[in-house]
Design an enzyme around this catalytic site. Structure first.
Site, mmCIF file in Angstrom:
data_model
loop_
_atom_site.group_PDB
_atom_site.id
_atom_site.type_symbol
_atom_site.label_atom_id
_atom_site.label_comp_id
_atom_site.label_asym_id
_atom_site.label_seq_id
_atom_site.Cartn_x
_atom_site.Cartn_y
_atom_site.Cartn_z
ATOM 1 N N TRP A 89 -36.177 25.844 -23.754
ATOM 2 C CA TRP A 89 -36.284 26.974 -22.811
ATOM 3 C C TRP A 89 -35.036 27.844 -23.017
ATOM 4 O O TRP A 89 -33.916 27.328 -22.908
ATOM 5 C CB TRP A 89 -36.324 26.399 -21.388
ATOM 6 C CG TRP A 89 -36.451 27.411 -20.292
ATOM 7 C CD1 TRP A 89 -37.298 28.487 -20.254
ATOM 8 C CD2 TRP A 89 -35.718 27.419 -19.057
ATOM 9 N NE1 TRP A 89 -37.135 29.151 -19.069
ATOM 10 C CE2 TRP A 89 -36.178 28.518 -18.320
ATOM 11 C CE3 TRP A 89 -34.733 26.602 -18.503
ATOM 12 C CZ2 TRP A 89 -35.679 28.826 -17.054
ATOM 13 C CZ3 TRP A 89 -34.238 26.894 -17.258
ATOM 14 C CH2 TRP A 89 -34.708 27.997 -16.533
ATOM 15 N N ASP A 137 -34.819 17.431 -17.963
ATOM 16 C CA ASP A 137 -35.229 18.594 -17.174
ATOM 17 C C ASP A 137 -36.725 18.455 -16.927
ATOM 18 O O ASP A 137 -37.528 18.518 -17.862
ATOM 19 C CB ASP A 137 -34.929 19.876 -17.967
ATOM 20 C CG ASP A 137 -35.395 21.125 -17.226
ATOM 21 O OD1 ASP A 137 -35.800 21.014 -16.050
ATOM 22 O OD2 ASP A 137 -35.342 22.220 -17.829
ATOM 23 N N LYS A 192 -43.101 25.081 -9.877
ATOM 24 C CA LYS A 192 -44.441 25.133 -10.452
ATOM 25 C C LYS A 192 -45.414 24.203 -9.722
ATOM 26 O O LYS A 192 -46.510 24.618 -9.387
ATOM 27 C CB LYS A 192 -44.390 24.749 -11.943
ATOM 28 C CG LYS A 192 -43.325 25.487 -12.759
ATOM 29 C CD LYS A 192 -43.679 26.926 -12.950
ATOM 30 C CE LYS A 192 -42.647 27.820 -13.616
ATOM 31 N NZ LYS A 192 -41.363 27.444 -14.003
HETATM 32 C C1 LIG Z 1 -38.009 24.021 -18.796
HETATM 33 C C2 LIG Z 1 -37.630 24.665 -17.507
HETATM 34 N N1 LIG Z 1 -36.600 24.184 -16.816
HETATM 35 C C3 LIG Z 1 -36.215 24.718 -15.654
HETATM 36 C C4 LIG Z 1 -36.857 25.810 -15.121
HETATM 37 C C5 LIG Z 1 -36.314 26.416 -13.859
HETATM 38 O O1 LIG Z 1 -37.125 26.410 -12.787
HETATM 39 P P1 LIG Z 1 -36.711 27.079 -11.423
HETATM 40 O O2 LIG Z 1 -37.514 28.322 -11.313
HETATM 41 O O3 LIG Z 1 -37.065 26.063 -10.398
HETATM 42 O O4 LIG Z 1 -35.262 27.378 -11.440
HETATM 43 C C6 LIG Z 1 -37.943 26.369 -15.804
HETATM 44 C C7 LIG Z 1 -38.621 27.541 -15.285
HETATM 45 O O5 LIG Z 1 -39.360 28.232 -15.918
HETATM 46 C C8 LIG Z 1 -38.339 25.778 -17.028
HETATM 47 O O6 LIG Z 1 -39.361 26.247 -17.737
#
Ligand SMILES: Cc1ncc(COP(=O)(O)O)c(C=O)c1O
Length: 397
Positions: free
Chosen positions: A130, A211, A246
């Site tokens: 990401w 994560d 999500k």
């Molecule tokens: C792999 C990954 N980690 C963490 C997050 C972060 O999520 P949040 O919106 O809860 O900060 C995302 C959000 O798209 C993600 O895709």
């Protein structure tokens, strides 16, 4: 003072999204955005969340400050959701979980605490990962190293090269792993591969940092937790950042948690205190609303059952769109194989087409896809699938 600042280089995804908004074509399709959408193209509030909100409006007696670690019931219910109610680590006292502002906030608190504990530790991230992992974790001060993750030729996890690299990670370094529904590739580790990585972590003595932002969107709530449950059982230390953005659809409520598993309960208490000190320095305390909703849902049998049913609907819709898209474009003039889309998990996969095809899709057909070719499968629905598939087949001629 501010005259010294230069404009920030615009994020290409934001530019693409702006172009999508301005595109007047009714048939336009946005496959770039990173949120779940239902068959009508909406990102709705879940019914179970709405009901929890009504309940909270009645129950909530104060808006006074919450503790730095957030809501204690939320923390313990999240631990149960992540690890399963009967996981030995929960009774051991070695797991300490704190509410955090979304998965992003959780990742950053985790990173800061690791830096306090072991400033010399390098952080190993998979390629690709990401994109926000790099600034979010790197700005905590980590030196970042990479391990190969995705093989663009086979469109699978490049497991041999990944394991080969992990076997060279020095003891004490930290290895970032995606719990499930890998973003951006959609290629997840199999249970057997989690077993292998856990063995190597034990042998080498590195600490995994998982994560997990999509629990329940891949193969199911328990299935998606295989890796973290295994590592929590076998390894002396583990860090897990999780997000409710999500799976509860709570994106803007900034709801997540950071969990540290340490060698002893005494260490867990100390690490928890350090994490609170880190949070205090950065944002003082996490926002309450989303976590109180999650806590109400997980703590109420009927609400929890309904939330699980809604989440299952989300999961199955994404799976159905994967199959539908892959099957509709498999027969294409370029002879490209899209079967990986069916095998992969979560909201994202790489389409794996050439940049000129992406440009044609955008300019001629109003189909917006980021340059990596990552597509959000949840952007596909029964109204746009035929047009999307036809457009992709046309540009591949
Ligand atoms: C792999 C990954 N980690 C963490 C997050 C972060 O999520 P949040 O919106 O809860 O900060 C995302 C959000 O798209 C993600 O895709």
């Amino acid at each position: 003072m501010f005259e010294s600042l230069k404009p920030v280089v615009a994020d290409p995804i934001l530019g693409l999204m702006a172009a999508f908004r301005e595109d007047p074509r009714e048939t336009k399709i946005d496959l770039g955005v990173g949120v779940y959408m239902n068959d009508r193209g909406q990102t709705p509030v879940m019914d179970s969340v709405k009901r929890a909100e009504a309940k909270l409006a009645e129950l909530e007696k104060t808006k006074s400050y919450q503790g730095i670690a957030g809501d204690a019931e939320y923390n313990s219910r999240m631990l149960q959701l992540m690890f399963g109610q009967d996981h030995a680590v929960l009774a051991s006292g070695r797991a300490k979980s704190l509410q955090a502002p979304g998965g992003s906030g959780a990742l950053r608190v985790g990173a800061e605490v690791i830096r306090r504990a072991r400033p010399e530790a390098k952080l190993w991230v998979g390629t690709p990962t990401w994109p926000n992992h790099i600034p979010l974790l790197g700005s905590a001060g980590f030196e970042i190293a990479e391990y190969p993750y995705y093989d663009t030729a086979t469109r699978e996890v490049n497991i041999d090269l990944m394991l080969e690299t992990l076997r060279r990670v020095p003891a004490g370094d930290v290895v970032l792993l995606h719990g499930c529904c890998h973003n951006p590739t959609g290629a997840d580790l199999s249970n057997e591969q989690w077993d292998q990585i856990t063995e190597i972590a034990l042998e080498r003595g590195f600490v995994p940092f998982i994560d997990t932002a999509y629990q329940g969107l891949g193969d199911g709530l328990d299935e998606d937790a295989y890796g973290m449950r295994l590592m929590a059982e076998k390894l002396p230390e583990l860090v897990v950042a999780s997000s409710c953005s999500k799976n509860f659809g709570l994106y803007r409520e900034r709801t997540g948690s950071i969990t540290f598993i340490t060698q002893t309960p005494e260490q867990a208490a100390i690490v928890g205190g350090q994490a609170m000190a880190v949070a205090r320095q950065m944002y003082s305390m996490p926002p309450a609303h989303g976590a109180l909703l999650v806590s109400l849902i997980l703590g109420d049998e009927a609400l929890c059952k309904d939330w699980k049913a809604e989440l299952e609907e989300v999961r199955l819709r994404i799976k159905a769109m994967r199959t539908l898209l892959a099957d509709s474009i498999q027969d294409n003039a370029a002879g490209l194989d899209f079967s990986h889309i069916k095998r992969q998990n979560g909201m994202f996969s790489f389409l794996g087409i050439a940049p000129e095809h992406l440009t044609r899709l955008r300019e001629e057909f109003g189909i917006y896809i980021v340059s990596s070719t990552r597509i959000n499968l949840a952007g596909i629905n029964s109204s746009n699938i035929a047009y999307l598939a036809e457009s992709i087949r046309t540009v591949l001629k």
